[in-house]
Design a protein around this motif. Structure first.
Motif, PDB file in Angstrom:
ATOM      1  N   ASP A 147       0.811  -1.220   0.000  1.00 39.16           N
ATOM      2  CA  ASP A 147       0.000   0.000   0.000  1.00 39.16           C
ATOM      3  C   ASP A 147       0.842   1.267   0.000  1.00 39.16           C
ATOM      4  O   ASP A 147       0.380   2.333   0.406  1.00 39.16           O
ATOM      5  CB  ASP A 147      -0.960   0.023   1.211  1.00 39.16           C
ATOM      6  CG  ASP A 147      -1.892  -1.175   1.225  1.00 39.16           C
ATOM      7  OD1 ASP A 147      -2.345  -1.567   0.137  1.00 39.16           O
ATOM      8  OD2 ASP A 147      -2.155  -1.715   2.309  1.00 39.16           O
ATOM      9  N   THR A 179     -10.407  -0.674 -13.600  1.00 35.72           N
ATOM     10  CA  THR A 179     -11.590  -0.632 -12.751  1.00 35.72           C
ATOM     11  C   THR A 179     -11.415   0.508 -11.760  1.00 35.72           C
ATOM     12  O   THR A 179     -10.288   0.967 -11.511  1.00 35.72           O
ATOM     13  CB  THR A 179     -11.768  -1.939 -11.958  1.00 35.72           C
ATOM     14  OG1 THR A 179     -10.660  -2.079 -11.041  1.00 35.72           O
ATOM     15  CG2 THR A 179     -11.813  -3.148 -12.887  1.00 35.72           C
ATOM     16  N   ALA A 180     -12.512   0.953 -11.184  1.00 40.00           N
ATOM     17  CA  ALA A 180     -12.443   2.031 -10.189  1.00 40.00           C
ATOM     18  C   ALA A 180     -11.600   1.602  -8.998  1.00 40.00           C
ATOM     19  O   ALA A 180     -10.840   2.409  -8.441  1.00 40.00           O
ATOM     20  CB  ALA A 180     -13.853   2.418  -9.750  1.00 40.00           C
ATOM     21  N   GLU A 181     -11.712   0.327  -8.608  1.00 42.88           N
ATOM     22  CA  GLU A 181     -10.956  -0.177  -7.452  1.00 42.88           C
ATOM     23  C   GLU A 181      -9.451  -0.156  -7.729  1.00 42.88           C
ATOM     24  O   GLU A 181      -8.656   0.250  -6.883  1.00 42.88           O
ATOM     25  CB  GLU A 181     -11.409  -1.607  -7.104  1.00 42.88           C
ATOM     26  CG  GLU A 181     -12.817  -1.717  -6.551  1.00 42.88           C
ATOM     27  CD  GLU A 181     -13.888  -1.585  -7.637  1.00 42.88           C
ATOM     28  OE1 GLU A 181     -15.052  -1.285  -7.287  1.00 42.88           O
ATOM     29  OE2 GLU A 181     -13.567  -1.766  -8.836  1.00 42.88           O
ATOM     30  N   MET A 182      -9.069  -0.592  -8.920  1.00 40.14           N
ATOM     31  CA  MET A 182      -7.654  -0.594  -9.290  1.00 40.14           C
ATOM     32  C   MET A 182      -7.102   0.829  -9.323  1.00 40.14           C
ATOM     33  O   MET A 182      -6.009   1.103  -8.811  1.00 40.14           O
ATOM     34  CB  MET A 182      -7.473  -1.235 -10.668  1.00 40.14           C
ATOM     35  CG  MET A 182      -6.029  -1.232 -11.172  1.00 40.14           C
ATOM     36  SD  MET A 182      -5.927  -1.574 -12.945  1.00 40.14           S
ATOM     37  CE  MET A 182      -6.524  -3.248 -13.009  1.00 40.14           C
ATOM     38  N   GLU A 232      -8.203   3.517  -7.749  1.00 38.83           N
ATOM     39  CA  GLU A 232      -8.076   4.096  -6.416  1.00 38.83           C
ATOM     40  C   GLU A 232      -6.869   3.513  -5.687  1.00 38.83           C
ATOM     41  O   GLU A 232      -6.142   4.236  -5.006  1.00 38.83           O
ATOM     42  CB  GLU A 232      -9.347   3.855  -5.590  1.00 38.83           C
ATOM     43  CG  GLU A 232      -9.259   4.513  -4.219  1.00 38.83           C
ATOM     44  CD  GLU A 232     -10.593   4.549  -3.476  1.00 38.83           C
ATOM     45  OE1 GLU A 232     -10.552   4.584  -2.236  1.00 38.83           O
ATOM     46  OE2 GLU A 232     -11.648   4.544  -4.137  1.00 38.83           O
ATOM     47  N   TYR A 233      -6.619   2.214  -5.841  1.00 43.54           N
ATOM     48  CA  TYR A 233      -5.449   1.611  -5.185  1.00 43.54           C
ATOM     49  C   TYR A 233      -4.167   2.272  -5.687  1.00 43.54           C
ATOM     50  O   TYR A 233      -3.293   2.640  -4.893  1.00 43.54           O
ATOM     51  CB  TYR A 233      -5.369   0.097  -5.445  1.00 43.54           C
ATOM     52  CG  TYR A 233      -4.088  -0.477  -4.886  1.00 43.54           C
ATOM     53  CD1 TYR A 233      -3.993  -0.832  -3.542  1.00 43.54           C
ATOM     54  CD2 TYR A 233      -2.934  -0.563  -5.670  1.00 43.54           C
ATOM     55  CE1 TYR A 233      -2.793  -1.289  -3.008  1.00 43.54           C
ATOM     56  CE2 TYR A 233      -1.732  -1.022  -5.150  1.00 43.54           C
ATOM     57  CZ  TYR A 233      -1.665  -1.389  -3.810  1.00 43.54           C
ATOM     58  OH  TYR A 233      -0.474  -1.825  -3.283  1.00 43.54           O
ATOM     59  N   ARG A 288      -3.917   5.857  -4.289  1.00 42.43           N
ATOM     60  CA  ARG A 288      -3.711   5.893  -2.832  1.00 42.43           C
ATOM     61  C   ARG A 288      -2.307   5.421  -2.465  1.00 42.43           C
ATOM     62  O   ARG A 288      -1.687   5.960  -1.545  1.00 42.43           O
ATOM     63  CB  ARG A 288      -4.762   5.034  -2.120  1.00 42.43           C
ATOM     64  CG  ARG A 288      -6.139   5.674  -2.080  1.00 42.43           C
ATOM     65  CD  ARG A 288      -7.034   5.033  -1.044  1.00 42.43           C
ATOM     66  NE  ARG A 288      -8.368   5.616  -1.029  1.00 42.43           N
ATOM     67  CZ  ARG A 288      -8.689   6.751  -0.418  1.00 42.43           C
ATOM     68  NH1 ARG A 288      -7.749   7.441   0.210  1.00 42.43           N
ATOM     69  NH2 ARG A 288      -9.931   7.210  -0.445  1.00 42.43           N
ATOM     70  N   TYR A 299      -8.279   8.995 -13.624  1.00 44.12           N
ATOM     71  CA  TYR A 299      -9.664   9.332 -13.290  1.00 44.12           C
ATOM     72  C   TYR A 299     -10.416   9.929 -14.484  1.00 44.12           C
ATOM     73  O   TYR A 299     -11.555   9.527 -14.745  1.00 44.12           O
ATOM     74  CB  TYR A 299      -9.706  10.261 -12.074  1.00 44.12           C
ATOM     75  CG  TYR A 299      -9.816   9.476 -10.786  1.00 44.12           C
ATOM     76  CD1 TYR A 299     -11.039   9.311 -10.132  1.00 44.12           C
ATOM     77  CD2 TYR A 299      -8.705   8.860 -10.232  1.00 44.12           C
ATOM     78  CE1 TYR A 299     -11.150   8.569  -8.969  1.00 44.12           C
ATOM     79  CE2 TYR A 299      -8.798   8.106  -9.070  1.00 44.12           C
ATOM     80  CZ  TYR A 299     -10.030   7.962  -8.445  1.00 44.12           C
ATOM     81  OH  TYR A 299     -10.128   7.214  -7.297  1.00 44.12           O
ATOM     82  N   LYS A 306     -15.286  14.543  -7.586  1.00 44.97           N
ATOM     83  CA  LYS A 306     -14.733  13.584  -6.621  1.00 44.97           C
ATOM     84  C   LYS A 306     -13.635  14.222  -5.781  1.00 44.97           C
ATOM     85  O   LYS A 306     -13.551  14.011  -4.567  1.00 44.97           O
ATOM     86  CB  LYS A 306     -14.192  12.352  -7.354  1.00 44.97           C
ATOM     87  CG  LYS A 306     -15.269  11.412  -7.885  1.00 44.97           C
ATOM     88  CD  LYS A 306     -14.659  10.213  -8.584  1.00 44.97           C
ATOM     89  CE  LYS A 306     -15.742   9.264  -9.101  1.00 44.97           C
ATOM     90  NZ  LYS A 306     -16.526   8.648  -8.010  1.00 44.97           N
TER      91      LYS A 306
END
Length: 293
Positions: free
Chosen positions: A150, A168-171, A173-174, A177, A247, A259
């Motif tokens: 992380d 994907t949105a999850e990828m 954001e990871y 972050r 994004y 966002k």
């Protein structure tokens, strides 16, 4: 007050960096020239400024010699940029309005300059003038934020592997972050720890950092497709050309900006318990999403 905060933080950080990084005349000169070329290329010093202002908010005044912590954070940030620009990674020719380190000094010296800045950063952290327990927590915090779990390096790896794939949105954001928000968060938390923050204050700073760190990178993505290279001081449109996960590519520009704004609102909520002392950090958060480069 924002301009004053930025200018003071930049001046304090630059003075510390100038003291800590060997002069260009110091043997072996090639590596020290390369280190200074990248460090003194006109960066905004946002991470050191956030660190200093977190310390000011916690203590009520700027803690003595916190600029050395800020300088170490800037060394780590710059090392990551030097390596990020290399042909094997993002292959970029322009950074902060100047030719990238490897374009001036070659790949080998650029790699070593990044390595050298990282080792000097941890030498600086080990000598911080704060209680030993705080110093150890600061080093752990920053090391984790720049690592593979992380942290910055982990985010860079997933970013590379995600090129030319359907994001994907999850990828997304990871990646953001880990690659960007983790070090911004560590800058705030370490500044608080240096100033003697209590555990609940550290939690607040961590929450604030996670929100503004992600907002910062979303805005970076937007600027990459809306500004010119001259405006940015780095190559514009690079993310699109490399088919990177961003994004705007996933959500569009307007939704991306919304966002980022929502994240800043979340960040402000984390600082409510600090009262008026939080105003400088709130101003910095607004700046991060309203900037044009």
């Amino acid at each position: 007050m924002l301009q004053e905060t930025l200018e003071q933080g930049q001046a304090q950080t630059d003075a510390a960096l100038d003291r800590l990084i060997p002069l260009e005349t110091q043997h072996p000169v090639s590596i020290h020239k390369a280190m200074r070329h990248s460090v003194f290329a006109g960066g905004k010093r946002l991470r050191p400024v956030l660190c200093i202002e977190a310390g000011r908010m916690v203590r009520g005044s700027v803690p003595p010699k916190i600029e050395e912590l800020g300088a170490a954070l800037e060394m780590l940030h710059t090392y990551s940029l030097i390596h990020d620009d290399l042909p094997a990674l993002d292959n970029d020719d322009l950074r902060r309005g100047r030719p990238t380190c490897h374009k001036v000094f070659g790949d080998a010296i650029a790699i070593l300059a990044g390595d050298a800045l990282q080792t000097l950063a941890y030498e600086t952290l080990a000598r911080l003038e704060c209680p030993a327990e705080s110093r150890v927590r600061i080093i752990e915090e920053i090391a984790h934020a720049t690592g593979t779990l992380d942290g910055m390096i982990g985010g860079q790896v997933v970013d590379l592997e995600a090129e030319h794939t359907q994001p994907t949105a999850e990828m997304l954001e990871y990646i953001h972050r880990a690659k960007t928000a983790a070090l911004i968060t560590a800058s705030l938390v370490s500044g608080g720890l240096y100033a003697g923050a209590k555990d609940r204050e550290v939690r607040r700073l961590r929450g604030f950092g996670k929100s503004i760190g992600l907002a910062f990178q979303i805005v970076d993505d937007v600027l990459d497709v809306t500004q010119t290279s001259e405006q940015l001081g780095k190559t514009a449109g690079k993310d699109t050309a490399a088919q990177k996960v961003t994004y705007p590519a996933l959500f569009g520009i307007e939704e991306s900006v919304r966002k980022a704004d929502a994240l800043v609102s979340n960040a402000f909520a984390e600082l409510e318990g600090f009262g008026e002392r939080a105003e400088r950090l709130k101003e910095l958060a607004r700046y991060l999403v309203e900037r044009k480069k």
